[in-house]
Design a protein around this motif. Structure first.
Motif, PDB file in Angstrom:
ATOM      1  N   ARG A  38      37.252  43.194  38.010  1.00 30.18           N
ATOM      2  CA  ARG A  38      37.140  43.314  36.735  1.00 30.18           C
ATOM      3  C   ARG A  38      35.564  42.961  36.519  1.00 30.18           C
ATOM      4  O   ARG A  38      34.825  42.531  37.379  1.00 30.18           O
ATOM      5  CB  ARG A  38      37.834  42.204  36.012  1.00 30.18           C
ATOM      6  N   GLN A  39      35.209  43.489  35.203  1.00 26.10           N
ATOM      7  CA  GLN A  39      33.706  43.559  34.898  1.00 26.10           C
ATOM      8  C   GLN A  39      33.581  43.582  33.613  1.00 26.10           C
ATOM      9  O   GLN A  39      34.070  44.133  32.708  1.00 26.10           O
ATOM     10  CB  GLN A  39      33.154  44.901  35.575  1.00 26.10           C
ATOM     11  N   VAL A  40      32.763  42.609  33.178  1.00 26.61           N
ATOM     12  CA  VAL A  40      32.165  42.473  31.480  1.00 26.61           C
ATOM     13  C   VAL A  40      30.645  43.070  31.671  1.00 26.61           C
ATOM     14  O   VAL A  40      30.060  43.003  32.588  1.00 26.61           O
ATOM     15  CB  VAL A  40      32.288  41.046  31.211  1.00 26.61           C
ATOM     16  N   LYS A  43      27.351  41.903  33.800  1.00 26.37           N
ATOM     17  CA  LYS A  43      27.646  41.135  34.818  1.00 26.37           C
ATOM     18  C   LYS A  43      28.164  41.960  35.832  1.00 26.37           C
ATOM     19  O   LYS A  43      28.664  43.139  35.834  1.00 26.37           O
ATOM     20  CB  LYS A  43      28.671  39.949  34.541  1.00 26.37           C
ATOM     21  N   ARG A  45      30.635  43.000  39.044  1.00 22.99           N
ATOM     22  CA  ARG A  45      31.937  43.224  39.184  1.00 22.99           C
ATOM     23  C   ARG A  45      32.584  42.211  39.955  1.00 22.99           C
ATOM     24  O   ARG A  45      31.974  41.830  41.018  1.00 22.99           O
ATOM     25  CB  ARG A  45      32.371  44.475  39.694  1.00 22.99           C
ATOM     26  N   THR A  91      38.736  38.875  29.357  1.00 17.69           N
ATOM     27  CA  THR A  91      38.360  39.970  28.750  1.00 17.69           C
ATOM     28  C   THR A  91      37.280  40.752  29.694  1.00 17.69           C
ATOM     29  O   THR A  91      36.530  40.101  30.194  1.00 17.69           O
ATOM     30  CB  THR A  91      37.893  39.871  27.460  1.00 17.69           C
ATOM     31  N   ALA A  92      37.689  42.077  29.988  1.00 18.53           N
ATOM     32  CA  ALA A  92      37.015  42.764  30.949  1.00 18.53           C
ATOM     33  C   ALA A  92      37.376  44.280  30.998  1.00 18.53           C
ATOM     34  O   ALA A  92      38.712  44.352  30.564  1.00 18.53           O
ATOM     35  CB  ALA A  92      36.856  41.972  32.293  1.00 18.53           C
ATOM     36  N   TYR A  94      39.234  46.457  33.914  1.00 22.66           N
ATOM     37  CA  TYR A  94      39.733  46.179  35.138  1.00 22.66           C
ATOM     38  C   TYR A  94      40.001  47.282  36.012  1.00 22.66           C
ATOM     39  O   TYR A  94      40.379  48.451  35.413  1.00 22.66           O
ATOM     40  CB  TYR A  94      41.119  45.522  34.929  1.00 22.66           C
ATOM     41  N   GLN A 118      40.512  48.745  29.981  1.00 22.41           N
ATOM     42  CA  GLN A 118      39.969  47.570  29.094  1.00 22.41           C
ATOM     43  C   GLN A 118      41.227  46.558  28.699  1.00 22.41           C
ATOM     44  O   GLN A 118      42.205  47.069  28.285  1.00 22.41           O
ATOM     45  CB  GLN A 118      39.265  48.170  27.870  1.00 22.41           C
TER      46      GLN A 118
END
Length: 123
Positions: A38-40, A43, A45, A91-92, A94, A118
């Motif tokens: 996952r990644q926001v 930032k 992954r 929350t990210a 995926y 998302q």
């Protein structure tokens, strides 16, 4: 070549559940390790979960252990991520990934990636 398509993301309240699916096509699915990352925005992954070809070994990030479950259905060429007790920090976007690398928690072990789905958890 392996194609991966994620689905199942969406908006959910804290404490709720979602199940992500990753449909695969192309090469023999059962030969690959499958993982979820996952990644926001802003930032790197990060690793979430992975499992081996025979599903005899599973791996989880400490932040999701006990809440998320990864599984696969080789007959359907699909891998799942069941997410329970969701938190706003989950929350990210995926991503599903497939690879044959030796370190399931690292991105470099994966050769193929989906486009992402998302997941948004509201407080």
């Amino acid at each position: 070549q392996v194609q991966l398509v994620e689905s199942g993301g969406g908006l959910v309240q804290a404490g709720g559940s979602l199940r992500l699916s990753c449909a695969t096509s192309g090469r023999a699915f059962s030969w690959y390790r499958m993982g979820w990352f996952r990644q926001v925005p802003g930032k790197d992954r990060e690793f979430v979960a992975a499992l081996t070809w025979t599903e005899s070994s599973t791996y989880y990030a400490d932040s999701v252990k006990g809440r998320f479950t990864i599984s696969r259905d080789n007959a359907k060429n699909t891998v799942y991520l069941q997410m329970n007790s969701l938190k706003p920090e989950d929350t990210a976007v995926y991503y599903c990934a497939a690879g044959r690398g030796l370190a399931p928690q690292t991105e470099h072990s994966y050769d193929y990636w989906g486009q992402g789905t998302q997941v948004t958890v509201s407080s």
